[in-house]
Structures are given as structure tokens and as C-alpha cells.
Design a protein around this motif. Sequence first.
Motif, PDB file in Angstrom:
ATOM      1  N   ARG A  20       0.895  -1.310   0.084  1.00  0.00           N
ATOM      2  CA  ARG A  20      -0.075   0.033   0.056  1.00  0.00           C
ATOM      3  C   ARG A  20       0.777   1.106  -0.017  1.00  0.00           C
ATOM      4  O   ARG A  20       0.531   2.199  -0.849  1.00  0.00           O
ATOM      5  CB  ARG A  20      -0.775   0.131   1.112  1.00  0.00           C
ATOM      6  N   ALA A  21       1.809   1.382   0.744  1.00  0.00           N
ATOM      7  CA  ALA A  21       2.732   2.455   0.890  1.00  0.00           C
ATOM      8  C   ALA A  21       3.439   2.535  -0.286  1.00  0.00           C
ATOM      9  O   ALA A  21       3.536   3.948  -0.966  1.00  0.00           O
ATOM     10  CB  ALA A  21       3.559   2.453   1.837  1.00  0.00           C
ATOM     11  N   ARG A  24       0.888   4.169  -2.968  1.00  0.00           N
ATOM     12  CA  ARG A  24       0.447   5.178  -2.748  1.00  0.00           C
ATOM     13  C   ARG A  24       1.215   6.335  -2.844  1.00  0.00           C
ATOM     14  O   ARG A  24       0.954   7.181  -3.487  1.00  0.00           O
ATOM     15  CB  ARG A  24      -0.053   5.288  -1.053  1.00  0.00           C
ATOM     16  N   LYS A  25       2.453   6.181  -2.523  1.00  0.00           N
ATOM     17  CA  LYS A  25       3.334   7.456  -2.689  1.00  0.00           C
ATOM     18  C   LYS A  25       3.887   7.187  -4.022  1.00  0.00           C
ATOM     19  O   LYS A  25       4.063   8.402  -4.702  1.00  0.00           O
ATOM     20  CB  LYS A  25       4.660   7.078  -1.825  1.00  0.00           C
ATOM     21  N   GLU A  28       0.972   8.919  -5.711  1.00  0.00           N
ATOM     22  CA  GLU A  28       0.599  10.525  -5.298  1.00  0.00           C
ATOM     23  C   GLU A  28       1.814  11.563  -5.587  1.00  0.00           C
ATOM     24  O   GLU A  28       1.408  12.641  -5.893  1.00  0.00           O
ATOM     25  CB  GLU A  28       0.327  10.457  -3.714  1.00  0.00           C
TER      26      GLU A  28
END
Lengths: 341, 341, 341, 341
Positions: A20-21, A24-25, A28
Amino acid sequence: MRVGLLTGGGDCPGLNAVIRAVVRKGIEVHDWDLVGFRNGWQGPMTGDSRPLGLDDVDDILARGGTILGSSRTNPYKEDGGADKIKKVLAEQSVDALVAIGGEDTLGVANRLTEDGVNVVGVPKTIDNDLDATDYTFGFDTAVHIATEAIDRLRTTAESHHRALVVEVMGRHAGWIALHSGLAGGANVILVPEREFDVEQVVSWVERRFERMYAPIIVVAEGAVPVGGAEVLHSGERDAFGHVRLGGVGQWLAEEIADRTGKESRAVVLGHTQRGGTPTAYDRVLATRFGLQAVDAVAEGDFGTMVALRGTDIVRVKLADATAKLKTVPEDRYTEAQVFFG
Amino acid sequence: MRVGLLTGGGDCPGLNAVIRAVVRKGIEVHDWDLVGFRNGWQGPMTGDSRPLGLDDVDDILARGGTILGSSRTNPYKEDGGADKIKKVLAEQSVDALVAIGGEDTLGVANRLTEDGVNVVGVPKTIDNDLDATDYTFGFDTAVHIATEAIDRLRTTAESHHRALVVEVMGRHAGWIALHSGLAGGANVILVPEREFDVEQVVSWVERRFERMYAPIIVVAEGAVPVGGAEVLHSGERDAFGHVRLGGVGQWLAEEIADRTGKESRAVVLGHTQRGGTPTAYDRVLATRFGLQAVDAVAEGDFGTMVALRGTDIVRVKLADATAKLKTVPEDRYTEAQVFFG
Amino acid sequence: MRVGLLTGGGDCPGLNAVIRAVVRKGIEVHDWDLVGFRNGWQGPMTGDSRPLGLDDVDDILARGGTILGSSRTNPYKEDGGADKIKKVLAEQSVDALVAIGGEDTLGVANRLTEDGVNVVGVPKTIDNDLDATDYTFGFDTAVHIATEAIDRLRTTAESHHRALVVEVMGRHAGWIALHSGLAGGANVILVPEREFDVEQVVSWVERRFERMYAPIIVVAEGAVPVGGAEVLHSGERDAFGHVRLGGVGQWLAEEIADRTGKESRAVVLGHTQRGGTPTAYDRVLATRFGLQAVDAVAEGDFGTMVALRGTDIVRVKLADATAKLKTVPEDRYTEAQVFFG
Amino acid sequence: MRVGLLTGGGDCPGLNAVIRAVVRKGIEVHDWDLVGFRNGWQGPMTGDSRPLGLDDVDDILARGGTILGSSRTNPYKEDGGADKIKKVLAEQSVDALVAIGGEDTLGVANRLTEDGVNVVGVPKTIDNDLDATDYTFGFDTAVHIATEAIDRLRTTAESHHRALVVEVMGRHAGWIALHSGLAGGANVILVPEREFDVEQVVSWVERRFERMYAPIIVVAEGAVPVGGAEVLHSGERDAFGHVRLGGVGQWLAEEIADRTGKESRAVVLGHTQRGGTPTAYDRVLATRFGLQAVDAVAEGDFGTMVALRGTDIVRVKLADATAKLKTVPEDRYTEAQVFFG
């Protein structure tokens, strides 16, 4: 830029938090395309992959296991494995890989780096036996679960004046046994790093009974008695072809019963230690590992692995990362002995 | 040798684990007499104490709170407080003190050291805001509980398409908000270290709703809006003399509702965050702190405090220990923002 | 009036809640003297007892096990056992006994009633196999723990595409398997009440794999295959004198692996199911049982057992209470099969 | 056959378990098409629906909330609401509806039945205040969470010699307060069914302090003091337009502090009580409710609601089901008072 992800080896609470991290990064901050390869190194060998968007990872932080699946496939153990990976990455226009796994997965990552693939590693081991990082995610969850079990077993031991032997994970390193034993208030802790003397164990057990309490013995699955009695490990097949469920824990419970005349039971925690939702500690650590891996990829700092040092997430060379097994040092074990008996 | 123990300040999961470790090692290794003083510095001022033997601490490892009681009494805030302590220690033949507590307790410990009393400090703060140690016990438990609550609230937020504001502890430092927010997958995290802009918060909330999810906002009780709107803290009395239960969390939930037209609710976790059984992590850390405190006393290394550095338990000067508040640094907060909205 | 208490048989979460309720109501409402006999029927045979006051029970509600200890001693299996009990009760001026236990303990209670002793029974069985009461305390806790374990194992099964066999308690009745299997979303549930066909189990397992999920099989320790293959129970000694840890669960995991070619693992939950703090449900039920037992004693309604009927606590004759084993009825098992595969 | 599902009212752990059971049995046994309507009665009024297959419900058993969303929309409160529903059902060829909800949802279900729609109801209320069923799912989870919080708060109360007031859900019925208070060992329990006398509460609190313990007071949000002091409920706006977070709990904590001179704090558990994974008990109950609802639909037994009676799932007339609020009866409250003080 297009970045691939994979998870290899035994599963471990926190894998999804890393995924997820990274996604996401990656999206984003860097506007990357993210691709998830399925089942460890199998994915990049066969091309089995799926795109990963924000919605794919929105609800996975708290879930155990890995949405990408896992395997123990090693591309260097089959002909042209590395070439297959290079070909798939080229075909799918994947510029870099984030490989999340243990010693084996990271070893492959290192060799792929040498073979020219852009890889960043994220360490994962329930056993906490990687020397290059203070802790790995999954370990805290395993210790938490083992400690809860010990808490529960204490009351049944006391009510029945029984010795209870709890076999926890740890084939080569006794970290789970040491930490869950300390946290659960165990009266004996046995680790693979140090052969144990059954007579000594029995004397601790008897001292505990004399004080009118019931003893809890926490034993790592890889612990062995002095002289190396033939103790089967959990999961190994015995002389008659049957898989052993309880290894040294079961053996020890019988020894204690025979030598003390007291009732003695073994409990093997097994796979419950590696499943389910990660603790908050592991979710934070896994998330921070993922974020740092994205930074490494963005900076082109390949051939590295993210690691925890104190409260900081740092990077180390993949080549150094898996060089040394981190075992329980003498002084940590001696320190714990004050609680034995 | 005769060694006294006390626990001061707000309670914190792990206090009993420290007490147990000190008593156990003090007796088993050094054959000391152990004495527990009741209710923080009140105990050594009034002489209120009890002997502590192995049986007194056998069953306390997993229990929250402190078997010694606590208080916020400060001997330096009343006439001759330090002298009373010296007199009591002399009367009871106590050679050294292990003082377990936060900034205030350790500040007293430091002044007593200067006044010639043999003290070793053990740091305790739920808020994790002591600069001299990587972590303190109690923090992991607080984060664990807050994360469990966020996990639960997520499903109710999603089902009702509501914004949920969770107010957690942290008057001056946002560590609990940051870690539980990361672990719980919060969509906004607000900390005392950085004034927040309500408009910005609302835009994150709206983005989340647009993506068809419900937002969770985690806010430290000490967070304040830009411009310093008059936000009461939980526990403060309002203009009409009533104690406020929800401070900034409640205020923010109303602002969000007013500005977005969406339902918005606040939940204040309050004292549930500091009670109950400690996590395995905190039990191990507290135990190791206690063992190291015994070593410090045994070596006559007074005026020191035990601390965690990486995976090691070390000692630092009490004088330095409380000098600086550890707040959430800019980069840790920025790093987390990738998950906002 | 002077009332004695004892706990017999295997331990069970909620025993302490019963003890607390009896002592509390006995003292507060009736001003009785309460006496706790140690280790089941051993206590009243040997006179081993202690007074029980309000302080003795103030902190025990949430604790597993029993502060009175337990045993499987049966006074009717040794010469003059019942007479010894009568003598001790007379010597200690105990007017009535509250006996908390399972089938054996309550059977003794019934015979003692016939022999003129004033006894009230409180039923206790993890297995929920007593026909005279809707539920017994301890069962909900056991199901809760088994369900948590299944939740955890699901993620590890999915990540590795493995079959996982979970062996739960239940020698003669499959209630724990049925309820934890339903609550955990098991893909196969096997109970002692119905011999299972390995081929049928394998077909459910394969259907599950075909749907791209990993199967969880929950099996009661007393379940047996059709035709009665020689499956050892957990705890029994094999032909070579070794105690089996995993019985039918281990056997079944091997069968599944052999027949499907898929990895398959067994986990035996064992004693973790009966220890530790009781669930809220069990604490309330145990408390209400204790209160009702006091009413029965106060009214001189001896030879009875307290029981749950719907939401009411009622009394039944001890003679009837243990007459019939409550097993899983056909329709409850059939109902669950809709979730198999 | 084509069957629709909807969930209305406040969310409640177990809703997804009902949905899963209905879909699973509807497909596996009856080969129905299943349709999920979104957001309570909004769905069948606007036609907002989705097909529900086995894969949609495979992973939802353990999840809190509802995958269908919820609302408080009442078709009988707007013009032609019922006609809209009939039209949508006709357009989508939906033959029958399973409506899962509380008093309001079931009241609508009953009127729709009278208006010729085929409806089966499944009762849902955290508060357990439906007279037609022994228990509803969600209640056990709420009691479990409240009890865990009380367990945690006890240690902090004891360490600081404070009174702690815990405000739990229950506007009109005190079941959550009664059961969590019994399970958590509360020293005072206050319910809406019986006005409380503050002086009496204070005397219990003081008695507890005299015995050297710290009191825990569990109060239902709907409890009111004798004479009806103006106590705001949580969630209501005060004279200054601010939403109250803590209602009677906060008020009572201040009263206790003022009258006893002891520190006293309130904790309002709020929405944490209704979110998150259901307990095993609630998963089993919700699953059995769903299975029975399918049977009712299959048999054409419309206008009925499923209900728990003892250990059986039965059906009752919807018309009777919501006629009477189930409140805590006098004798259950009196029984609990033996633990006060």
C-alpha cells in the motif's frame, strides 16, 4: 516510470502495508504506474502481473497475508530464470522492481542487481534474524500472538498444577522465544543458539512447582538438547512417514513428565503466529519501509535494501544485507535467565 | 543492600513490569532487600512503604497500572520535602532509589541526586516525548489501543458515509496521533507540532468522500488550528464551569459538518489509552529497563536514567535526560501526508 | 450459615466469576461465612480449605482458571470417600456446598445429595455438551479463541494457496467445531457426531481451490473417518510410546496433501482454548449462575443445578442434569453445509 | 426467483454475516438471483442496486459495517414512497425482499407487507431492545468492546485512586450497561429504566474508596437522575449551539468530584461500540438469522421476522415483532446491585 512489486517467501503480517505504501507514494508523489507481480519470483518469470491503483490498496493495510500471493520460486535455480525476468520486465516496460521478502528473496534481488536489473529490497522475516536491520515487520505480531497464548496458558497451568511447554517459531534464531518468553513471564526459555540441558530445565521446573506455581516453558522450534538427542522438528516426517506436528516441544513435555512425575503438556502455536492483522508497530514499520523503498527507486539507488536503525529508516547494500544471520547474543539470553525457575 | 522503588506521574502500561524486573534481579542476583514506596514521591516523604518479595511481583507482569500507586507530589514544591525524603531513607536504611516516572518525576530524581541521594531513573511517558530515549514503554500500548479503535470506527464511517474524528492523547507531542494514524490508515493526521488549516482539512475530507470512501481524521488533543481559534482541551472547564470532554476533536467534527454538509462525529479515546495490560513490546522494554536499572544501582552509577538506543539499553545522565522535549519532526509529518485525503 | 465452594474437572474460563458471585451475594445479602475447598473433591475429603471474604474475590472476575485449584478426584472411587466428606463438613460446620464442575463433578454432587449432603451444582463444560442447559460458561470463550485463530490462519492459507486443518476441542460433541467453523467461515466442518468421508472432504477442498481461494477445515478432535481408520487422538500414546500432539487434524492434513497434491498443514489449538480471561458473555453467564446458586442454597433447594433456558437462569434436578449428552443435532450440521466448499 | 436484500438504520456488527448467509444459501440451495439494494430503503425507492454473487460475499463475514451501505430513509415519510418501491421491484423483477434492520426498518417492512410486498425481516439492534427475540446480533460485540474498555480503565482508576464513569450506548434500554457492567465488575450500573439518585451513587462510590479500591461507574447514555436534572445527551446541542460529546456520564463525573472531593473522570465509548469485526457469538447468530430468512422466503412465509428463542431460530409476525420495547426488568437490575459499592 513503471515500477513492479512482488512478495516472496513465507507470509508475514505487514506485507500488504508495504504494498500500500509503495503504491500510494508512487502514484501520489511520483505519478508512477505500479504493477504487482504474482507469487514471488514466479510473477516476473512468467509475466503474471496486474496493475495496482489507489483503489486496489485502499483497504489492505490491516490485512494479513499478501494480495500478491507468494512462492519460494528461485529464478537462479532454473535454467535462464534471470533472463526470463529481464525479458518480462522489458516486455511490460517495468523500469524497476521492489522485492519484499526474506533471505532467499533478497539474495535473488542481489544477484539480479548484479545482472543489471534495477531492484530495491524490503526485508521481511517473522524470525527477526536479519542482521542489517534492528527489526523487521511481522516479528512484533508473532511475539504479540505468542504472548497472548502464554497469558492464556498460564491460568490453565496454575489451575491444574501442570507444566506447559509452548513451542514457538524460530528454526535458527530464538528471538520470538526470547521476546515472547520475557513478555509472557516464562519460567524457562530455550533457543537454538544454545543447547539446553534437560536436567537443568527440570530443576527450574521443580523449583517453580516448589514455590507453588505452575511452570511455563517457551521453546523455539529449533532448540536442541545437549548431546543432540534425536529430536524431530515440527513438520518433519518420522521413521514411519508421519509428519510431526510438535517437535522439540512435544519431546520436552514428555521428558519433564517422566522426570518430575508431574503432568506436562505441549502446545505448538504453529501458523497462527504468522497470520492475521499486523500489530500497530508492524503496520508503521512496514509503511515506513515502503515509503523509503519508493525514495530509493526515485533516486535510482538500486541494489539497496531498506532497514531500521534506531528510529530511522536507512538503506544498506543488498550485498551486505543478507550476509549475516542475527542470532540471540549471549548477554541477552543470560539477562533473561534471572526469570527462570 | 536495601533498594527502594517508586512510580510517579500518570499511570502507564508497563510500570508493573519494571517493578517485577527490579525486584526479581535485585533478589536473585544481588540478594538485596527491596522496598516499595507508595504513591510517587509521597511514599519516601511520609515513610509509607512495604517490603517487596518475589511473591509480591510474581503475577504482575501483565497487569496495567502500578501496584505501588502513583501521585503528582513534588517534594521540591513543599518546604523541606527533600529533607523529609533523606530522613525517611535513613530511617528505613534505604541505600538507593529506583524512580520510575515522566519528566516531573525524573526532574525530582535529578535534583535529589544533586542533593546527595542515590537515584536511578526509569523513563515513563505514554506520549513518547522524551528525547533521551528512542521509545518509552506505554507508548506502544497506547498506539495499539488507538489503532484498534480506528479499525473499528472505519467500518461505521463507511457504512454511514460519515466523517469520524478520533481525538487521541498528546498535549505537546503528536507521536500517538502520528503512529496510530499511520497504523489505522487515517486520512488526516493533526499534531500539536504544526498548526492546522481547517480549509485544508476540509479539502482532504472532501477528496476522500469523492473517492467514495469515508474519512477518518486522527487529531492529537493538543493540536490547534491556524490563528489559534479558541479551542478548549478535553478536561478543561468552559466558560460555564463545565468540564469539556472533547476538545479539539469535537470542535473539528462540528467544523467539518458545517463546511461539508456531511455527517461528522467525534470520538475521544481518553483514559482507555493508558490502562490495561501492556503489549508484548512494552512488557519487554519495561523489563529490560528494570534489569538495567538494577545494574546501574549495583555499579553505583547514580544520577543516571536508563534509555533505549536502537536495540540496546543504555544509561544517560538524568540532568540531560529531561532537558529536551522530543516532538514529531517535520520530515516524519510530511512523510505521512502522502496518505491524506 | 456456612457455605463451601469447590471447582472440579478441567478448568474453564468463568470459574472465578462464579466463585466471586457466590461469595459476594452470600456475604452481602445473607451474611454467610464462605469457605473455599481446594482442588475439587480433594478439598472436602481432606479438609483443605480457606475462608473466602470480599477481598479474596474482588479482583478475580476477569481471570481465567480457578483460585481454588481443581482435580479429577472422585470420592466414590475410593473407600469411604463420601464419609470423609461428611466428616470434614461436620468438623468445619459447613452447612451446604456449591459444586462447580462438569459431568463427573455433578455426578458426585448428585450421589452426595442422595447420601444426605446439601449440594447445589453449577454446570461447567467448555464443550457445551450438557443437555440440561442451553449453554455453559467457557464455551463462548473457547469458540472466540478458535475463531480468532481461524481468522489469522485464513490469510496465511490464502497467501500460500494451502489447505489448513484446524483441530479444535470436542471429544464427544462438535459444538466448538460447529460454532467456530461457522464464525470463522470454515469451508469444511467435521464433528464427532457424524463420521466423515475423506473423499467428500477432498472434493470440498478441491472445489475451494478451483474458486481460487484456500480452504480452511475445522475438525473436532473426536471426529472420525467413515470406516474408522485408526486415527489417534491428541494426547494418546502411539505404538512407540510417544504422545500424539495432533490427532485427526494431523492425519487429515496428510490425507489432503496426498490426495490433492496441494500443500496442507495442521494446527492444533489445544489448551489455549480453555485458558485466559473469559469473554463478556461468559462472565455474565457465570455470574448469573453464581447468584442463582446462592438463591438455591438460601431456599434450601438442594440436589439442584442451575441452568440457562433462553434468557432465564432456572434450576433443574441434579439427577436429570447429567443424564443426557447434548450433541450437535442433524439439522444444525446440515444447515452449516451450505458453506462447505 | 430473484431476491433483494437491504440493510437499514444504524450499523451493527454482523450485518455482513447476514448478507453472506442469505446469498450463499440462496444460490447454493435455491439457485436464486440475489440483488443488493444500497443504503436502506433508498435503494428500492431509487433502483440503486447491484447483483450479489458468491464472490461478492466470500470475504465479508468478519467485517463490520455493511457492504450495502445504510440510511434512515423511510418510504412512508415521503409521498408515494411505497409505490416507488413496488415499481422498482417490478422493474427489476424482484420477487421478495429480505430487510435487515431495527425498529424503523422493520416497521416499514411490516407496512410494505400490508401493501402487498413480499418481505422477510431480520432484526438488528445493538441495544438488544426488541422484545420478540432473545438477543440480536451486534449486542454481544458492543458488550464485548465496552467490557474491554472497563477492564482497561480499572487499572488506571486503581493507580490514581480515581472514580471513572464510563458512558455506554442505550438511549431507552440499559442492556449494554447492565451486561458490560456485570462483565467488567462495575461498582455502580445506571440504566434508563430506573431514575438514579445521585446521593445513592455517591454513597456507593465512597464505600468503594473506603475499601481501598477505585470505583467504576457504568452509565447508559439514556440514564437520568431522579427529579430529572437537565442532563444533555451525547450528541445534543447545548444552549450555545455546541454538540455535547459526553452527556450524563460527564455530568455525573462532575457531580461525584464535587460531592466526594475525589478525582473523577468520564469516558464516552461512543461509536467504537458499533464498529469493527463481530464477535464469534454475533457471527453465528447473524449467520443463522440469514439462513432462516432464506427458508422463510423459500416457503413464502412473508410478513415474518426471524428471531432467537433459546437456542432455536424461529419466525414471528412482523406486526408483533416491533410492538414492544424490551427493557431491563426490575429483577435483573436488583440482582446486579449486589455488586454495587
